[in-house]
Design an enzyme around this catalytic site. Sequence first.
Site, PDB file in Angstrom:
ATOM      1  N   ASP A  88       0.814  -1.229   0.000  1.00  0.00           N
ATOM      2  CA  ASP A  88       0.000   0.000   0.000  1.00  0.00           C
ATOM      3  C   ASP A  88       0.838   1.265   0.000  1.00  0.00           C
ATOM      4  O   ASP A  88       0.436   2.290   0.541  1.00  0.00           O
ATOM      5  CB  ASP A  88      -0.957   0.036   1.219  1.00  0.00           C
ATOM      6  CG  ASP A  88      -1.742  -1.244   1.347  1.00  0.00           C
ATOM      7  OD1 ASP A  88      -2.235  -1.720   0.314  1.00  0.00           O
ATOM      8  OD2 ASP A  88      -1.866  -1.768   2.466  1.00  0.00           O
TER       9      ASP A  88
ATOM     10  N   HIS B 203      -4.411  -2.190  -6.079  1.00  0.00           N
ATOM     11  CA  HIS B 203      -3.824  -0.875  -6.287  1.00  0.00           C
ATOM     12  C   HIS B 203      -4.967   0.088  -6.552  1.00  0.00           C
ATOM     13  O   HIS B 203      -5.857  -0.220  -7.337  1.00  0.00           O
ATOM     14  CB  HIS B 203      -2.945  -0.853  -7.529  1.00  0.00           C
ATOM     15  CG  HIS B 203      -1.814  -1.812  -7.479  1.00  0.00           C
ATOM     16  ND1 HIS B 203      -0.791  -1.688  -6.578  1.00  0.00           N
ATOM     17  CD2 HIS B 203      -1.535  -2.890  -8.223  1.00  0.00           C
ATOM     18  CE1 HIS B 203       0.077  -2.661  -6.781  1.00  0.00           C
ATOM     19  NE2 HIS B 203      -0.356  -3.413  -7.773  1.00  0.00           N
TER      20      HIS B 203
HETATM   21  P1  GDP Z   1      -0.261   0.035  -3.835  1.00  0.00           P
HETATM   22  O1  GDP Z   1      -0.793  -1.321  -3.596  1.00  0.00           O
HETATM   23  O2  GDP Z   1       1.167   0.196  -3.431  1.00  0.00           O
HETATM   24  O3  GDP Z   1      -0.508   0.510  -5.235  1.00  0.00           O
HETATM   25  O4  GDP Z   1      -1.047   1.040  -2.883  1.00  0.00           O
HETATM   26  P2  GDP Z   1      -2.622   1.259  -2.721  1.00  0.00           P
HETATM   27  O5  GDP Z   1      -3.187   1.705  -4.000  1.00  0.00           O
HETATM   28  O6  GDP Z   1      -3.240   0.104  -2.044  1.00  0.00           O
HETATM   29  O7  GDP Z   1      -2.641   2.419  -1.641  1.00  0.00           O
HETATM   30  C1  GDP Z   1      -2.168   3.662  -1.871  1.00  0.00           C
HETATM   31  C2  GDP Z   1      -3.298   4.674  -1.632  1.00  0.00           C
HETATM   32  O8  GDP Z   1      -2.730   5.952  -1.530  1.00  0.00           O
HETATM   33  C3  GDP Z   1      -4.281   4.772  -2.775  1.00  0.00           C
HETATM   34  O9  GDP Z   1      -5.545   5.082  -2.278  1.00  0.00           O
HETATM   35  C4  GDP Z   1      -3.731   5.907  -3.624  1.00  0.00           C
HETATM   36  O10 GDP Z   1      -4.723   6.586  -4.381  1.00  0.00           O
HETATM   37  C5  GDP Z   1      -3.186   6.803  -2.568  1.00  0.00           C
HETATM   38  N1  GDP Z   1      -2.016   7.587  -2.934  1.00  0.00           N
HETATM   39  C6  GDP Z   1      -0.946   7.246  -3.681  1.00  0.00           C
HETATM   40  N2  GDP Z   1      -0.046   8.238  -3.697  1.00  0.00           N
HETATM   41  C7  GDP Z   1      -0.564   9.228  -2.919  1.00  0.00           C
HETATM   42  C8  GDP Z   1      -0.097  10.515  -2.510  1.00  0.00           C
HETATM   43  O11 GDP Z   1       0.995  10.953  -2.839  1.00  0.00           O
HETATM   44  N3  GDP Z   1      -0.931  11.226  -1.683  1.00  0.00           N
HETATM   45  C9  GDP Z   1      -2.138  10.778  -1.260  1.00  0.00           C
HETATM   46  N4  GDP Z   1      -2.876  11.543  -0.472  1.00  0.00           N
HETATM   47  N5  GDP Z   1      -2.588   9.565  -1.613  1.00  0.00           N
HETATM   48  C10 GDP Z   1      -1.817   8.806  -2.428  1.00  0.00           C
END
Ligand code: GDP
Length: 425
Positions: A12, A40
């Site tokens: 995440d 994701h």
């Molecule tokens: P992944 O599995 O590594 O792709 O991560 P996830 O998608 O499960 O979780 C990351 C969350 O953080 C998602 O809801 C994204 O939209 C959000 N996100 C990613 N980068 C940023 C950021 O720079 N700022 C904020 N506020 N949210 C972010």
Amino acid sequence: MVRAIVGANWGDEGKGKITDMLAKESDIIIRFQGGSNAGHTIINDYGKFALHLLPSGVFYSHTTSIIGNGVALNIPYLLKEIKDLESKGVPTPKILVSDRAQIMMPYHILLDTYEEARLAGNSFGSTKSGIAPFYSDKYAKIGFQVSELFDKEYLKEKVERVCELKNVLFEHLYHKPKLNPEKVYQTLLEYRDMVEPYVCDVSAYLHEAIKEEKNILLEGQLGSLKDPDHGIYPMVTSSSTLAAYGAIGAGIPPYEIKNITVVVKAYSSAVGAGAFVSEIFGEEGDELRRRGGDGGEFGATTGRPRRMGWFDAVATRYGCRIQGATEAVLTVLDVLGYLEELPICVGYEIDGKVTKDFPTTRELEKAKPVYKKLPGWKSEIRGIKDYRDLPQECKDYIDTIEQEIGVPITMVSNGPGRDEIIRRK
Ligand code: GDP
């Protein structure tokens, strides 16, 4: 050039967003491990999507999205995900599925669910997507490879043999209805028809693509600390989350992975059980959870509230090292703008001694965090495009993390959107 995008932490970290962003300049994006057990979240011009099985490059019409041999392939799920995209107006993506990928069987999901129930309070916090039974079967050599779907006689015989074994567990351990081999066989024939249009010798395809100097992304799921060898075993996942496994799970030479972009989250979050040294609780944790990610820190697959913590430099430094990070992207930094001060866990105290080395799990359970506190920047940093425009306290936080982890932070993500990124070097 092959680039791996992998997580330094517990998952995440925002790998999906970074992959979606980098996919713009890429030709091929590959999932090389895991299955539909983690998701994701991606926000782009088409809307907000939670992808579980498809790589995060599916939103561009110039990219080819690949499910590599290392993935736990849930065929109905794959089709559902493709349909969902189409229904939201995303152009039909070009998708290839490795003929060597193995198939998530309906009984893997049942076994996962029954086993979690049997373990009750001692469970591993599985997402019940069948991942552990799937990989157990793969390595016990009783899994089903996509290529095997195309030999009916062989398939039928193998289904009977495997069901006999599984039924011992269903009947005597879980006291549940037995599998009907004929039904399982029919299901596999349905799977064959569903997956046939996508099946490809992926390794041969990538061999050619590398020769043609295509830009290739390997997209990891979860993070370093969930790796079965180098993570917090046994509170880990069942396939390797490391960039090195990208070579195996996609079928390319290891030396072709030239760039290992490790995604580092500006604070800590984790799902499932296991030691979590810099965890925070109560109102402090609730507030970060509420403000975190994009609309709160809740699992993309399960909706479970994530466990929250301060940035753990010990775990992240190790997470970067074990990935072989060539560069780091610091994500969700914007979330921290409300804090007066930001603790960073710079050491673990274990049996009265302070260490910066990440220990094995039994030792980790004894570790207490040693914090260094930095002043907060107390402002909104979303919308900032130029690194120089960030508040000094924010730059100090980034510099401290960079020094602690020993990997250059080349990009800072200050919002969930595709363009919310600050290039640093
Ligand atoms: P992944 O599995 O590594 O792709 O991560 P996830 O998608 O499960 O979780 C990351 C969350 O953080 C998602 O809801 C994204 O939209 C959000 N996100 C990613 N980068 C940023 C950021 O720079 N700022 C904020 N506020 N949210 C972010």
